[in-house]
Design an enzyme around this catalytic site. Structure first.
Site, PDB file in Angstrom:
ATOM      1  N   GLU A  83       0.829  -1.216   0.000  1.00  0.00           N
ATOM      2  CA  GLU A  83       0.000   0.000   0.000  1.00  0.00           C
ATOM      3  C   GLU A  83       0.861   1.262   0.000  1.00  0.00           C
ATOM      4  OE1 GLU A  83      -3.161  -0.078   2.925  1.00  0.00           O
ATOM      5  OE2 GLU A  83      -3.216   2.110   3.037  1.00  0.00           O
ATOM      6  N   LYS A 261      -7.115  -0.722  11.776  1.00  0.00           N
ATOM      7  CA  LYS A 261      -6.508  -1.152  10.507  1.00  0.00           C
ATOM      8  C   LYS A 261      -5.285  -0.285  10.212  1.00  0.00           C
ATOM      9  CE  LYS A 261      -5.971  -1.527   5.854  1.00  0.00           C
ATOM     10  NZ  LYS A 261      -5.161  -0.706   4.953  1.00  0.00           N
ATOM     11  N   ASP A 277       4.652 -13.991  11.931  1.00  0.00           N
ATOM     12  CA  ASP A 277       3.307 -14.438  11.570  1.00  0.00           C
ATOM     13  C   ASP A 277       2.313 -13.282  11.769  1.00  0.00           C
ATOM     14  OD1 ASP A 277       0.798 -15.575  11.454  1.00  0.00           O
ATOM     15  OD2 ASP A 277       1.367 -17.382  12.571  1.00  0.00           O
TER      16      ASP A 277
END
Ligand code: MEV
Length: 422
Positions: A83, A261, A277
């Site tokens: 992004e 987010k 992870d």
């Protein structure tokens, strides 16, 4: 004849044969197959050791966020993300944070939780007592599984037992608290949880089902704080605006999800760069955000007595600097070297600071100008490239779209055609 995805023994085939099959299935061109074959710095052999059924590797841009001052130490932070604007935003926020000393970060240690679920227990409360009275035996059995972890001071340190009332009746859940030190620790914890299962069945008379790590790593928290000089961000109006934005997220899960987010843009990008992870982190952070029943923002924003903006983030941070893919992936090793972190806890602290920086940058952009303007430059370039622009033409098309305040693929194609004809 319709194509089938039922391909027996696909995993046993050499990569070249797998590629042929996928090529035929998806009508890939030769040049598409050639691109798939280019696995870059991740050799095919390494990729095949990491996951199954490999046909290629997908490169993601790796950027370096600058300006990070955390606990009075300077860091260059590798971030892998597709992004635009994220790396720039983190760097800019970190630059602003420097005038008040940067980020102060801390962590609670590296304890992961392993869960062992027992069903069909006749007397769950008695079973709980029995398990607790065998604490030492259970911990000993768990610790026999990982002498290496023990030798560095880690291992199963304690346990807890809870009785859950579920839609399928009572269950006894034993939790192992394992210090996994510099590893994320999923393997160590899962091995221990599996090893103690037979003794738990004996002690409870029930049947053990799941034996698995919990991603809600509340015993492995990282915290970061920052003070933002009001003068550096446009004064009181912006400070108040960011606090209002935070209040919005605190009152509305729809906004809190987006607020968080933005935080995860930073945390996940560092996780991917270091081959940690990121799904585990996402699961842990979002579950933590909802721990009180309402989904809340992971950071808080307030004004201090000087009128400056203060931000705090608190997140479960199950990350490692050794083991698993971190060791296998050559770029992850280089990313860790650039970061220069000495422990997994230090990495978690850096990631918390990056999440907070990212959050501040997003809120400030939203409050001051809306997010699109900041995004526009790179976005417009991407659209110009997608329309087929090359070389200097990319910037020409991007600038024309920005000037006209419209960034769309059809427009980019039209402009490109016009320039080519001209
Ligand atoms: C976009 O990737 C992230 C933001 O939506 C975060 C936010 O709204 O706080 C800008």
């Amino acid at each position: 004849m319709s194509k089938t995805s039922r391909i027996p023994d696909f995993y046993k085939l050499p990569l070249s044969r797998r590629l042929e099959i996928v090529k035929e299935f998806a009508n890939l061109t030769d040049s598409e197959v050639d691109l798939l074959k280019e696995t870059g710095s991740l050799s095919r052999d390494t990729a095949e050791r990491m996951i199954e059924n490999v046909v290629g590797a997908i490169p993601v841009p790796l950027g370096i966020a600058t300006n990070f001052l955390i606990n009075r130490r300077d860091y260059l932070v590798p971030m892998a993300i597709e992004e635009p604007s994220v790396v720039a935003a983190a760097s800019h926020a970190a630059k602003i944070a420097r005038s008040k000393g940067g980020f102060a970060a801390s962590s609670t240690g590296s304890i992961m939780i392993g869960q062992v679920q027992t069903v069909k227990v006749k007397n769950p409360n008695q079973a709980k007592k029995d398990l607790l009275s065998h604490r030492e035996d259970i911990l000993k059995k768990a610790n026999e599984q990982d002498p290496v972890l023990l030798s560095v001071g880690g291992g199963a340190k304690d346990l807890g037992v809870k009785v859950l009332q579920t839609q399928r009746g009572s269950m006894v859940i034993l939790e192992l608290y394992v210090d996994t030190k510099d590893a994320m620790g999923a393997n160590a914890v899962n091995t221990m949880a599996e090893a103690v299962a037979p003794m738990i069945e004996r002690m409870t008379g029930g049947r053990v089902l799941l034996r698995i790590l919990s991603n809600l790593a509340t015993k492995r928290m990282a915290q970061a704080k920052v003070v933002i000089d009001r003068g550096e961000i446009g004064g009181d109006e912006v400070v108040e605006g960011i606090i209002d934005a935070y209040a919005f997220a605190s009152a509305d899960p729809y906004r809190a999800a987006t607020h968080n987010k933005g935080i995860m843009n930073g945390i996940a990008a560092v996780a991917i760069a270091t081959c940690n992870d990121h799904r585990a982190l996402e699961a842990g952070c979002h579950a933590y955000a909802a721990r009180n029943g309402q989904y809340l923002p992971l950071s808080t924003w307030e004004k201090n007595e000087d009128g400056d903006l203060t931000g705090v983030i608190e997140v479960p941070m199950a990350v490692g600097i050794v083991g698993g893919a971190i060791k296998t992936h050559p770029i992850a090793q280089i990313a860790l070297k650039i970061l220069g972190v000495k422990t997994a806890s230090e990495l978690g602290e850096v990631m918390a600071a990056v999440g907070l920086a990212q959050n501040f940058a997003a809120l400030r952009a939203l409050v001051v100008e809306g997010i699109q303007r900041g995004h526009m430059g790179l976005h417009a370039r991407n659209i110009a490239i997608a329309a087929g622009a090359k070389g200097a033409m990319i910037d020409t098309i991007a600038e024309e779209m920005i000037r006209g305040n419209k960034i769309r693929l059809d427009l980019a194609k039209e402009l490109l055609k016009k320039h080519i004809v001209d």
